[in-house]
Design an enzyme around this catalytic site. Structure first.
Site, PDB file in Angstrom:
ATOM      1  N   GLU A  14     -47.567 -10.710 -13.879  1.00 26.50           N
ATOM      2  CA  GLU A  14     -46.868 -11.278 -15.028  1.00 26.50           C
ATOM      3  C   GLU A  14     -47.543 -10.959 -16.359  1.00 26.50           C
ATOM      4  O   GLU A  14     -47.798 -11.851 -17.174  1.00 26.50           O
ATOM      5  CB  GLU A  14     -46.705 -12.790 -14.838  1.00 26.50           C
ATOM      6  CG  GLU A  14     -45.919 -13.099 -13.573  1.00 26.50           C
ATOM      7  CD  GLU A  14     -45.755 -14.577 -13.273  1.00 26.50           C
ATOM      8  OE1 GLU A  14     -46.275 -15.399 -14.033  1.00 26.50           O
ATOM      9  OE2 GLU A  14     -45.091 -14.906 -12.278  1.00 26.50           O
ATOM     10  N   ASN A  28     -47.093  -6.801 -10.518  1.00 30.56           N
ATOM     11  CA  ASN A  28     -46.015  -7.698 -10.101  1.00 30.56           C
ATOM     12  C   ASN A  28     -45.471  -8.435 -11.317  1.00 30.56           C
ATOM     13  O   ASN A  28     -46.247  -8.885 -12.163  1.00 30.56           O
ATOM     14  CB  ASN A  28     -46.617  -8.709  -9.107  1.00 30.56           C
ATOM     15  CG  ASN A  28     -45.610  -9.541  -8.362  1.00 30.56           C
ATOM     16  OD1 ASN A  28     -44.647  -9.011  -7.821  1.00 30.56           O
ATOM     17  ND2 ASN A  28     -45.838 -10.848  -8.311  1.00 30.56           N
ATOM     18  N   HIS A  84     -36.837 -13.646  -8.876  1.00 30.24           N
ATOM     19  CA  HIS A  84     -36.393 -15.047  -8.915  1.00 30.24           C
ATOM     20  C   HIS A  84     -35.100 -15.036  -9.721  1.00 30.24           C
ATOM     21  O   HIS A  84     -35.133 -14.956 -10.954  1.00 30.24           O
ATOM     22  CB  HIS A  84     -37.430 -15.919  -9.619  1.00 30.24           C
ATOM     23  CG  HIS A  84     -38.731 -16.054  -8.891  1.00 30.24           C
ATOM     24  ND1 HIS A  84     -38.844 -16.711  -7.694  1.00 30.24           N
ATOM     25  CD2 HIS A  84     -39.978 -15.627  -9.199  1.00 30.24           C
ATOM     26  CE1 HIS A  84     -40.120 -16.696  -7.298  1.00 30.24           C
ATOM     27  NE2 HIS A  84     -40.819 -16.037  -8.198  1.00 30.24           N
ATOM     28  N   GLU A 143     -40.825 -11.998  -4.465  1.00 36.51           N
ATOM     29  CA  GLU A 143     -40.760 -13.476  -4.529  1.00 36.51           C
ATOM     30  C   GLU A 143     -39.309 -13.940  -4.544  1.00 36.51           C
ATOM     31  O   GLU A 143     -38.932 -14.837  -5.290  1.00 36.51           O
ATOM     32  CB  GLU A 143     -41.504 -13.988  -5.774  1.00 36.51           C
ATOM     33  CG  GLU A 143     -42.943 -13.523  -5.841  1.00 36.51           C
ATOM     34  CD  GLU A 143     -43.748 -14.121  -6.989  1.00 36.51           C
ATOM     35  OE1 GLU A 143     -43.251 -15.063  -7.645  1.00 36.51           O
ATOM     36  OE2 GLU A 143     -44.873 -13.649  -7.225  1.00 36.51           O
ATOM     37  N   ASP A 187     -35.862 -15.507  -4.493  1.00 37.22           N
ATOM     38  CA  ASP A 187     -35.044 -16.692  -4.278  1.00 37.22           C
ATOM     39  C   ASP A 187     -33.856 -16.590  -5.222  1.00 37.22           C
ATOM     40  O   ASP A 187     -33.943 -15.961  -6.270  1.00 37.22           O
ATOM     41  CB  ASP A 187     -35.799 -18.028  -4.434  1.00 37.22           C
ATOM     42  CG  ASP A 187     -36.676 -18.134  -5.660  1.00 37.22           C
ATOM     43  OD1 ASP A 187     -36.389 -17.460  -6.667  1.00 37.22           O
ATOM     44  OD2 ASP A 187     -37.644 -18.922  -5.621  1.00 37.22           O
TER      45      ASP A 187
HETATM   46  O1  9MR Z   1     -44.637 -21.362  -5.879  1.00 40.59           O
HETATM   47  C1  9MR Z   1     -45.802 -21.567  -6.679  1.00 40.59           C
HETATM   48  C2  9MR Z   1     -45.908 -23.046  -7.018  1.00 40.59           C
HETATM   49  O2  9MR Z   1     -46.200 -23.775  -5.848  1.00 40.59           O
HETATM   50  C3  9MR Z   1     -46.986 -23.253  -8.053  1.00 40.59           C
HETATM   51  O3  9MR Z   1     -46.971 -24.592  -8.452  1.00 40.59           O
HETATM   52  C4  9MR Z   1     -46.704 -22.360  -9.246  1.00 40.59           C
HETATM   53  C5  9MR Z   1     -47.732 -22.534 -10.321  1.00 40.59           C
HETATM   54  O4  9MR Z   1     -47.540 -21.661 -11.369  1.00 40.59           O
HETATM   55  O5  9MR Z   1     -46.714 -20.997  -8.837  1.00 40.59           O
HETATM   56  C6  9MR Z   1     -45.656 -20.763  -7.950  1.00 40.59           C
HETATM   57  O6  9MR Z   1     -45.649 -19.378  -7.592  1.00 40.59           O
HETATM   58  C7  9MR Z   1     -45.397 -18.482  -8.681  1.00 40.59           C
HETATM   59  C8  9MR Z   1     -46.084 -17.170  -8.334  1.00 40.59           C
HETATM   60  O7  9MR Z   1     -47.456 -17.379  -8.110  1.00 40.59           O
HETATM   61  C9  9MR Z   1     -45.893 -16.140  -9.471  1.00 40.59           C
HETATM   62  N1  9MR Z   1     -44.491 -15.973  -9.796  1.00 40.59           N
HETATM   63  C10 9MR Z   1     -43.731 -17.189 -10.024  1.00 40.59           C
HETATM   64  C11 9MR Z   1     -43.906 -18.162  -8.850  1.00 40.59           C
HETATM   65  C12 9MR Z   1     -43.078 -19.369  -9.103  1.00 40.59           C
HETATM   66  O8  9MR Z   1     -43.531 -20.022 -10.256  1.00 40.59           O
END
Ligand code: 9MR
Length: 499
Positions: free
Chosen positions: A157, A217, A257, A288, A290
């Site tokens: 990111e 990513n 997403h 990732e 969804d």
């Molecule tokens: O799914 C993850 C969630 O449990 C955490 O609270 C969150 C914190 O930022 O991160 C989520 O996973 C993220 C991933 O690491 C990077 N891309 C976005 C995902 C969803 O926020």
């Protein structure tokens, strides 16, 4: 939910990785004893037949049997993030959750994606650290799990929200400097956290002789356009990064997403976007996935199951798209539970398949369009099933010393009855503007398809030449092409000629 998270409410083969090939080879072995037309009944088996992994984000407290049954790849949802495992000096701590996940993946024959090394969010004790400390952490994390991690998200990111096409301005990207003020960070005098982190990661991988591939990513980078046909500047910026740093970057993750945010919708040009990255010679993964099931706002398309089909098809149609990962098992356990974005309902190990699950399974069972699915051809009776795979980690010697022309090396990933070869073309002491590589296959071996090269011939002596975008190679620099074949291809001796 902060604006960053709200923005994220939306929601990629030069050479197949060794571990994917192992999964495929086992699927091939299974298939040869099954009725030819039988559809597979799990996501991982259907995906393996099509030559890709199908993965899931997981946590140690949710390692139910379904994880190993349905999925062939695992991404720690939170347990490998710096805020869990990094100390302020770049050391490691609290790795037990990550270890549990890696062990579980290994005992279930699943690939692991390490997530993630350099990220502005969830940085924990690393927040504000220098590049040197980041480099220490990169080395420690990669070396702890070594080749047990097939893919690492090295940088996550890095690009700003709202389709600006700019890098983020918060740490660690605030360390960037555009020395000559030309608006990018690609020049030798510039400081670029992305470049420096990948250089460090590549050094660690090479020093350890690891098979781990290094990925970048990001989200909202899935299509060529966003809502309204506006160019996807974030995807374009990612493309420029991969093109400029291709020598360090092996793979690109599209988080995918999807939701009704204008920059997060499913567009019809996802496949074309995957293809252009693939044409750079990197693997592409949907990392990732969804998809919002909020049908009250219909601007992401005709319903969740069909939307899942679209995304899976876009990946299947590009040979270098080697894996799809969903961001959790069931809606209720998702980070975005209110959007019901996943493939199962239920919870705590008791899950029910949704229409979206059946759509994905069906689409995977149709296989790839652009190339013959690996499950169909590579059964060559002349090859005994006990043929040991060639060790893909053994780098073959260069066949021609560097000269003013070019040299080529080949590395092989083999399985019983088939192989994928990756050929690296390196310019000598002067730039070249075109190349051709000739090699002779052993008897019984046949090339079925090639990428990033034109090909003439399919058996015996086969000739490959550059395509429009990879003929120019600077002095000492390299480009890669690949090909897939049936039979056994040991002892290949490529001869490179600058044209
Ligand atoms: O799914 C993850 C969630 O449990 C955490 O609270 C969150 C914190 O930022 O991160 C989520 O996973 C993220 C991933 O690491 C990077 N891309 C976005 C995902 C969803 O926020």
């Amino acid at each position: 939910m902060n604006s960053d998270l709200r923005q994220r409410r939306k929601v990629a083969r030069t050479a197949l990785p060794t571990a994917v090939l192992l999964l495929i080879s086992s699927a091939v072995a299974v298939q040869s004893s099954a009725p030819a037309a039988a559809a597979e009944t799990t996501l991982r088996a259907a995906a393996a037949n099509a030559g890709l992994f199908f993965g899931v984000a997981a946590s140690p407290n949710r390692l139910y049997p379904i994880v190993g049954q349905e999925f062939s790849q695992l991404t720690p949802e939170n347990d490998m993030k710096p805020d869990r495992i990094a100390t302020s000096s770049g050391g490691l701590q609290n790795t037990s959750g990550a270890d549990t996940l890696v062990n579980h993946a290994q005992s279930n024959n699943m690939l692991v994606r390490g997530h993630t090394l350099v990220w502005h969010s969830q940085a924990g004790a690393l927040q504000g650290a220098s590049q040197a400390t980041l480099n220490t952490f990169i080395g420690n994390a990669i070396n702890r799990w070594g080749s047990r991690i097939a893919y690492w998200d090295v940088v996550n990111e890095a690009l700003e929200d709202n389709n600006t096409g700019r890098r983020r301005n918060q740490w660690p990207h605030s360390m960037n400097r555009d020395a000559n003020g030309d608006g990018d960070f690609f020049d030798a005098g510039d400081t670029d956290v992305i470049r420096d982190s990948f250089i460090r990661a590549k050094q660690v991988v090479q020093a350890g002789g690891l098979t781990t591939k290094l990925c970048i990513n990001d989200y909202d980078v899935d299509g060529l356009t966003v809502q309204g046909g506006t160019p996807n500047r974030k995807a374009n910026a990612l493309y420029d990064i991969v093109r400029n740093y291709r020598q360090y970057i092996d793979c690109v993750g599209f988080q995918a997403h999807f939701n009704d945010n204008p920059n997060s919708i499913i567009t019809d040009d996802i496949q074309a976007n995957i293809q252009r990255f693939a044409d750079l010679g990197v693997e592409v993964h949907i990392t990732e996935l969804d998809i919002d099931d909020d049908l009250s706002n219909n601007d992401i398309g005709a319903g969740q199951a069909e939307n899942y089909r679209k995304v899976v098809r876009a990946c299947l149609n590009v040979a270098q798209c080697t894996g799809i990962t969903v961001w959790g098992i069931s809606d209720s356990e998702s980070w975005r539970s209110s959007e019901r974005g996943l493939l199962f309902t239920g919870g705590n190990g008791s899950y029910q398949k949704k229409a979206a699950y059946h759509a994905v399974l069906d689409e995977l069972n149709k296989g790839r369009n652009s190339t013959p699915p690996p499950s169909t051809p590579p059964v060559t009776p002349s090859v005994p099933p006990t043929t040991p795979p060639v060790d893909p980690t053994t780098p073959p010697p260069p066949t021609t010393p560097p000269t003013t022309g070019c040299s080529a090396t080949v590395s092989l990933n083999s399985w019983t009855g088939g192989f994928v070869a990756t050929v690296r073309v390196t310019a000598g002491t002067a730039p070249i503007s075109g190349w051709s590589v000739q090699l002779t296959l052993p008897s019984g071996a046949t090339v079925t398809n090639a990428w990033n090269a034109n090909r003439s011939g399919s058996s015996g002596t086969v000739q490959f030449s550059n395509v429009s975008y990879n003929g120019s190679v600077n002095a000492g620099q390299s480009t890669e092409f690949g090909f897939q074949g049936t039979g056994t291809a040991t002892g290949l001796t490529p001869v490179c000629t600058a044209t």
